[in-house]
Design a protein around this motif. Sequence first.
Motif, short mmCIF file in Angstrom:
data_model
loop_
_atom_site.label_atom_id
_atom_site.label_comp_id
_atom_site.label_asym_id
_atom_site.label_seq_id
_atom_site.Cartn_x
_atom_site.Cartn_y
_atom_site.Cartn_z
N THR A 1 -5.22 4.25 -7.00
CA THR A 1 -6.01 3.04 -7.17
C THR A 1 -7.46 3.27 -6.74
O THR A 1 -8.40 2.80 -7.39
N SER B 1 -0.90 -8.16 -3.63
CA SER B 1 -1.68 -6.96 -3.90
C SER B 1 -0.77 -5.76 -4.04
O SER B 1 0.35 -5.73 -3.51
N VAL C 1 -1.74 -1.55 -4.03
CA VAL C 1 -2.66 -0.43 -4.02
C VAL C 1 -1.83 0.85 -3.97
O VAL C 1 -1.02 1.05 -3.07
N CYS D 1 0.86 -1.17 0.00
CA CYS D 1 0.00 0.00 0.00
C CYS D 1 0.90 1.23 0.00
O CYS D 1 1.59 1.50 0.99
N ARG E 1 -7.15 -7.70 -1.01
CA ARG E 1 -6.64 -8.27 -2.26
C ARG E 1 -5.61 -9.37 -2.03
O ARG E 1 -5.28 -10.11 -2.97
N GLU F 1 -8.03 -2.26 1.45
CA GLU F 1 -8.12 -2.86 0.13
C GLU F 1 -6.90 -3.72 -0.18
O GLU F 1 -7.03 -4.81 -0.78
N ALA F 2 -5.73 -3.25 0.21
CA ALA F 2 -4.51 -4.05 0.01
C ALA F 2 -4.61 -5.37 0.76
O ALA F 2 -4.20 -6.42 0.24
N GLU G 1 -0.04 4.10 -8.82
CA GLU G 1 0.00 2.65 -9.00
C GLU G 1 0.85 2.23 -10.20
O GLU G 1 1.62 1.27 -10.12
N PRO H 1 -7.25 2.43 1.54
CA PRO H 1 -6.24 1.75 0.71
C PRO H 1 -5.56 0.58 1.44
O PRO H 1 -5.27 -0.44 0.82
#
Length: 221
Positions: A140, A134, A136, A111, A157, A153-154, A116, A150
């Motif tokens: 992203t 991942s 991010v 992250c 993923r 999300e990282a 990105e 973020p």
Amino acid sequence: MKSVIFDLDGTLADTSGDLIAAANACFRDMGAGDVLDPSRDAATALRGGRAMLTLGLKRLDHADGAGLIDHYYPVLLEAYGAAIDVHTHLYPGAMEAVERLKAAGYGVGICTNKPEGLAHSLLRRLGVRDAFASLVGADTLPVRKPDPEPLFEAARRTGGDPARCVLIGDSDTDHKTARAAGVPCVLVTFGPAGGDMAALEPEALLDDYRNLPALIGRLLA
């Protein structure tokens, strides 16, 4: 799954030399020469392109700082992307620690507040993109660190539970991100701003990547 999410600049790799070279290309275009120094200004470089331009223009005592930053920021990104891995190097033991974490069953991702595309390009050039489940970046999602999304999300993923991750970073931004996310933060002490990390009182400090897997085991026990 539990996951370990890394910042990129100043955490996994020292990217300061190439970042400063890109900023100095902008200052040369202004007719000012190389304003930033790779050693003295490394910590500012790892805070990003706008921070470097701000510092350089302050030294030049330029009246239209804000306008020039907006104009030269995309120029800086283009210069950086064209020579992204000339001086950059991974910190010793970083990838060995990543592989040990993966072998222990952790999801591992990145992250970063680097765009990105640039982050992807750099990791490919360094030969390590496939090591991370991942990536991010700053663009992203609609938000970037220190917003916690973020980081979440990282973690997602990687296949991990966002509430069961640790963020490895090198800055107050990373510390604030982990705090906002309600997860532990480990700050590295071997980067240019390493001496300032203890004052932030993270859950742990890291001075050698060999110690990271055991440290993660304790934090995510």
